[in-house]
Design an enzyme around this catalytic site. Structure first.
Site, mmCIF file in Angstrom:
data_model
loop_
_atom_site.group_PDB
_atom_site.id
_atom_site.type_symbol
_atom_site.label_atom_id
_atom_site.label_comp_id
_atom_site.label_asym_id
_atom_site.label_seq_id
_atom_site.Cartn_x
_atom_site.Cartn_y
_atom_site.Cartn_z
ATOM 1 N N GLY A 22 0.809 -1.219 0.000
ATOM 2 C CA GLY A 22 0.000 0.000 0.000
ATOM 3 C C GLY A 22 0.837 1.261 0.000
ATOM 4 N N ALA A 23 1.915 1.261 -0.775
ATOM 5 C CA ALA A 23 2.890 2.363 -0.721
ATOM 6 C C ALA A 23 2.575 3.506 -1.673
ATOM 7 C CB ALA A 23 4.288 1.817 -1.028
ATOM 8 N N ASN A 24 1.436 3.467 -2.341
ATOM 9 C CA ASN A 24 1.156 4.518 -3.324
ATOM 10 C C ASN A 24 0.581 5.779 -2.692
ATOM 11 O OD1 ASN A 24 -1.226 2.413 -3.367
ATOM 12 N ND2 ASN A 24 -2.153 4.409 -3.795
ATOM 13 N N GLY A 28 2.022 4.601 3.732
ATOM 14 C CA GLY A 28 2.915 3.767 2.941
ATOM 15 C C GLY A 28 3.796 4.583 2.024
ATOM 16 N N SER A 146 -3.856 -0.245 14.900
ATOM 17 C CA SER A 146 -4.570 1.016 15.050
ATOM 18 C C SER A 146 -5.012 1.175 16.497
ATOM 19 C CB SER A 146 -5.807 1.031 14.134
ATOM 20 O OG SER A 146 -6.689 2.085 14.469
ATOM 21 N N TYR A 171 -14.074 -2.732 11.417
ATOM 22 C CA TYR A 171 -12.725 -2.162 11.321
ATOM 23 C C TYR A 171 -11.946 -2.443 12.603
ATOM 24 C CZ TYR A 171 -8.920 1.206 10.837
ATOM 25 O OH TYR A 171 -7.675 1.793 10.772
#
Length: 298
Positions: A22-24, A28, A146, A171
């Protein structure tokens, strides 16, 4: 180190290889950017190639000599995830796997294999990908949890949310699962005599793209609340400490040091008793193996 860890405390990473899921965008992206700036070889493992390539171009503006590559990884599709894991195992050894990708409070949606999206992506996809690539990781496996884990409960009787679906409780459950997974993974790695360590982190409250599914009034108010929360760059500090901090050990859990662990520099964070429960860890591990078909072998 000062009264907490920031990006300024990340030392040289030359010669080290990182896979960041998820580095975009968001945490990330900020993590990948700092690791590349310190000389690391960074693999951006993302679902959308065009967004990943755009992120790589943005990093290269500030880090012209950045060593970056793309890996297609869709944690909502266990079949595609297996292909991505095989690609990682076929490549150079990895020093640090940063499990950052996740989703937050979307409308009820299912993964390709029919699991509720938040549990399916945040936990099952992360569990399966980590389970397949961990023999190829030499140093650290970072798992992002989280503050929401503190209110989470693992409902093993309705993991697919077929009886009921509440966006926040699901979540919270997925984030508790992340932390339960991290502690159980580190126990198993240690028992197996592996040098690889599992480390957890959380960003406090950071305003990132994850808020896009929040109710409209909350999204409208987010810019007004920004001064009171972490930016994505600040929210990435615990991730960076988990991935590179000199005094970090397996089983550590890191987060902001401000009031309520909402903002601030990174340091030790508080995990609930449930998150650390070995019996719950074993049960979640066994159920995750059944649901994903991935047995990490430890």
């Amino acid at each position: 180190m000062r009264d907490g860890f920031t990006a300024d405390d990340v030392g040289t990473q030359t010669g080290r290889r990182f896979v960041v899921t998820g580095a975009n965008a968001g945490l990330g992206f900020e993590t990948a950017k700092i690791l590349a700036a310190r000389g690391g070889d960074v693999v951006l493992a993302c679902r959308d190639e065009s967004r990943a390539r755009d992120a790589m171009a943005r990093i290269a503006v500030d880090v012209p000599k950045a060593s970056l590559s793309f890996l297609r990884l869709d944690l909502a599709d266990l079949d595609q995830m297996r292909e991505a894991a095989a690609e990682v195992r076929a490549g150079p050894r990895v020093d640090v796997l940063v499990n950052n990708a996740g989703v937050m409070v979307p409308p009820r949606t299912l993964t390709r294999q029919g699991y509720e999206l938040q549990f399916g992506v945040n936990h099952l996809g992360t569990f399966a990908f980590t389970g397949l690539v961990h023999p190829h990781v030499d140093d650290r496996i970072v798992i992002t949890a989280s503050l929401a884990h503190r209110s989470g409960e693992l409902d093993f009787s309705d993991l697919a949310a077929t009886r009921s679906y509440h966006i926040w409780s699901r979540y919270q459950m997925s984030k508790l699962a992340n932390l339960v997974h991290m502690f159980e993974l580190d126990r198993r790695l240690s028992a197996a005599g592996r040098a690889t360590q599992a480390i957890g982190c959380h960003p406090g409250v950071a305003l990132t793209e994850l808020t896009r599914h929040m109710p409209l009034p909350l999204r409208f108010l987010s810019p007004l609340a920004a001064p009171f929360f972490n930016s994505p760059a600040q929210g990435a500090w615990p991730t960076l400490q988990a991935a590179t901090g000199a005094n970090v050990q397996g089983g550590d859990y890191l987060g902001p040091q401000g009031i309520g662990e909402v903002t601030g520099r990174s340091g030790p964070a508080r995990a609930t008793r449930a998150a650390r429960d070995p019996a719950l860890g074993r049960e979640l591990w066994e159920r995750s193996v059944e649901l994903t078909g991935v047995d990490p072998g430890i």
